[in-house]
Design a protein around this motif. Sequence first.
Motif, PDB file in Angstrom:
ATOM      1  N   ALA A   1      84.670  63.955 100.013  1.00 23.16           N
ATOM      2  CA  ALA A   1      85.267  62.945 100.903  1.00 23.16           C
ATOM      3  C   ALA A   1      84.302  62.581 102.031  1.00 23.16           C
ATOM      4  O   ALA A   1      84.191  61.419 102.436  1.00 23.16           O
ATOM      5  CB  ALA A   1      86.591  63.466 101.474  1.00 23.16           C
ATOM      6  N   GLU A   2      83.590  63.586 102.504  1.00 27.12           N
ATOM      7  CA  GLU A   2      82.604  63.368 103.567  1.00 27.12           C
ATOM      8  C   GLU A   2      81.579  62.297 103.154  1.00 27.12           C
ATOM      9  O   GLU A   2      81.155  61.474 103.952  1.00 27.12           O
ATOM     10  CB  GLU A   2      81.902  64.712 103.822  1.00 27.12           C
ATOM     11  CG  GLU A   2      80.988  64.770 105.002  1.00 27.12           C
ATOM     12  CD  GLU A   2      81.767  64.831 106.321  1.00 27.12           C
ATOM     13  OE1 GLU A   2      81.167  64.478 107.332  1.00 27.12           O
ATOM     14  OE2 GLU A   2      82.961  65.217 106.319  1.00 27.12           O
ATOM     15  N   VAL A   3      81.195  62.326 101.879  1.00 22.39           N
ATOM     16  CA  VAL A   3      80.179  61.393 101.377  1.00 22.39           C
ATOM     17  C   VAL A   3      80.742  59.978 101.207  1.00 22.39           C
ATOM     18  O   VAL A   3      80.086  58.993 101.533  1.00 22.39           O
ATOM     19  CB  VAL A   3      79.603  61.898 100.028  1.00 22.39           C
ATOM     20  CG1 VAL A   3      78.617  60.890  99.429  1.00 22.39           C
ATOM     21  CG2 VAL A   3      78.933  63.255 100.204  1.00 22.39           C
ATOM     22  N   VAL A   4      81.985  59.890 100.693  1.00 23.16           N
ATOM     23  CA  VAL A   4      82.505  58.540 100.386  1.00 23.16           C
ATOM     24  C   VAL A   4      83.231  57.897 101.571  1.00 23.16           C
ATOM     25  O   VAL A   4      83.542  56.704 101.531  1.00 23.16           O
ATOM     26  CB  VAL A   4      83.458  58.534  99.149  1.00 23.16           C
ATOM     27  CG1 VAL A   4      82.747  59.085  97.925  1.00 23.16           C
ATOM     28  CG2 VAL A   4      84.737  59.293  99.414  1.00 23.16           C
ATOM     29  N   LYS A   5      83.455  58.677 102.620  1.00 24.00           N
ATOM     30  CA  LYS A   5      84.247  58.180 103.753  1.00 24.00           C
ATOM     31  C   LYS A   5      83.718  56.846 104.285  1.00 24.00           C
ATOM     32  O   LYS A   5      82.535  56.716 104.607  1.00 24.00           O
ATOM     33  CB  LYS A   5      84.230  59.223 104.873  1.00 24.00           C
ATOM     34  CG  LYS A   5      85.216  58.925 105.974  1.00 24.00           C
ATOM     35  CD  LYS A   5      85.400  60.093 106.921  1.00 24.00           C
ATOM     36  CE  LYS A   5      86.572  59.785 107.836  1.00 24.00           C
ATOM     37  NZ  LYS A   5      86.913  60.906 108.678  1.00 24.00           N
ATOM     38  N   GLY A   6      84.616  55.869 104.350  1.00 24.95           N
ATOM     39  CA  GLY A   6      84.259  54.569 104.915  1.00 24.95           C
ATOM     40  C   GLY A   6      83.424  53.701 103.985  1.00 24.95           C
ATOM     41  O   GLY A   6      82.964  52.627 104.374  1.00 24.95           O
TER      42      GLY A   6
END
Lengths: 463, 199
Positions: free
Chosen positions: A357-362
């Motif tokens: 999620a950290e990578v795909v966030k936003g």
Amino acid sequence: MGKTLAEKIWAEHIVRQADGEPDLLYIDLHLIHEVTSPQAFDGLRLTDRKVRRPDLTIATEDHNVPTLDILKPIADPVSKLQVDTLRANCKEFGVRLHSLGDLDQGVVHVVGPQLGITQPGMTIVCGDSHTSTHGAFGAIAFGIGTSEVEHVLATQTLPSTRPKTMAINVEGTLKPGVTSKDIILAIIAKIGTGGGQGYIIEYRGSAIRALSMESRMTVCNMSIEAGARAGLIAPDETTFAYIKGKPHAPENWDEALAYWKTLYTDSDAKFDVEVDLNADDLEPFVTWGTNPGQGLPLNASVPNPADFADSSERTAAERALEYMGLTAGTPLKEIAIDTVFLGSCTNGRIEDLRSAAEVVKGKKIAPTLRMLVVPGSARVRLQAEAEGLDKVFIDAGAEWRNAGCSMCLGMNPDQLAVGERSASTSNRNFEGRQGKGGRTHLVSPLVAAATALRGKLSSPADL
Amino acid sequence: MEKFIKHTGTGVPLRRSNVDTDQIIPAVYLKRVTRSGFEDGLFAAWRNDPEFVLNKDEYKSGTVLLAGADFGTGSSREHAVWALQNYGFKVVISSRFADIFRGNSLKGGLLTVILPQADVEAMWAAVEADPSTAITVDLESRTVSYGSISHPFAIDDYTRWRLMEGLDDIGLTLKQTDSIDAFEEKRASHKPATLPIRS
């Protein structure tokens, strides 16, 4: 001479030992699911036998449950019959069952640890080869067939011959973006899919000790892909902290803790084989072929079969490239992906979802692909939702599903189509594993997330 | 379980290594709740190919599978053993088997024999030259023989005895119930239980 951790745990579970016979081993925990148990319960009925220890047995529904519309009747009648059979069997024999819709339903190897039922020093079996996952807690945990499931149900024991011991020493520090998935994929590439056959692996070294509990589970999970039925890691403060507060953590904690602290390989113990791997040099790893040993660093190119010295490896590589639709020399980072699967007993826990999620966030996933996010259990799903991770994935264009084995093995409707190519955080890239004709590249959650954004195999550093 | 003492049949040369359990029987075929009928799933992905060895007339009645190295890797599904047995195989010969598959096969009465890779390759050549070559697998003398050639193979005494007697492991273990009771008496109280349910 001292003993290895595996030898200590084994010795403590011997019910009976006789010359020329396998040891009769006591089993502390038996995990059950719908696919490998129906014929075992049938066997009990035919012989008028009971489950000896329902209180050391637990079942859940995972392999062929749908990840959409979970509260409606299962649409596939054959899957439905298998799940209904499990429900009837658990009721008849008094076995605890976590069904679809229940908080503790999920992939069986995610459920045990989250309940705190997986603890150091235990023997754990399940009719599933990824039972090795539980070895991360310093337990001997291995997969068994259905005849053995019946045997354990009836007797709570298993006649077994102690495997030899192998140490895999991983020293050093992982670079950012390199994960425990890359460690285990690199190990399998190094020792081969048969390298661990006949052994219990103990993963050791500073890089292993530095891993979180969930990352350790990823390593032990894929021991079987290296041919080893079981892989384990000595328990330490990380292990104890993870168990503390879980529903089934020991009530007499101090006594349990004192015992757990005896669970390590003695300094003068000797392993049958030792293998070393340097963590400093590791890069994100991906598979290019059709067995988990056919892997390379992401920066490499598709290998040329002609470069393999061994003739059977060369033939296997030729066949793999043909099946995978790949050309030798193509940079791995140029391989376009159709589906990203984030989930499974290998990488379907909360830390895996957080890191992806950290990578795909936003950001938005590439319009050319679909991304399935399948939490390992209902509890993981709720935790992720409480942290807003579901929104992160949905906003990025991914599908947010319910818990189960899902596309790891495509027994439910989550499958690849013929020729479709996936980047998958699961454990097997066998031909047809994720759907007939489907092509699988095994990756870490970080690589899965970066690949979803770029549309081609990538690590977060490539974004 | 049926006794296994000696079997004579023809061979099927499967010139592939790393044949995993998803190839032996794909997961979609695992949904049955019985132990029979799995033969349609055997090597399902390859059965559409007319060139696949099982589709060739000369190998259709084979009962001894001659497989490449690392046969049976992957999942613990005993359905892989059932599929081979339901199809009619009595013996699988390979230079290396995955541990769980081998355990399952020997529990279920499918004899898995380990021979050196060179011997397996010689058998491939012999069977391809003459598919009617009779292969005898004799558990009593622990030999595989065909034509004028005979190879010894290793199998532990206990497993051999169980297979030759056709004994069921559970029945044998239940004779040790006193030992199991005694072990449980001494089991540490801090070990977890699944019941009663705690949340």
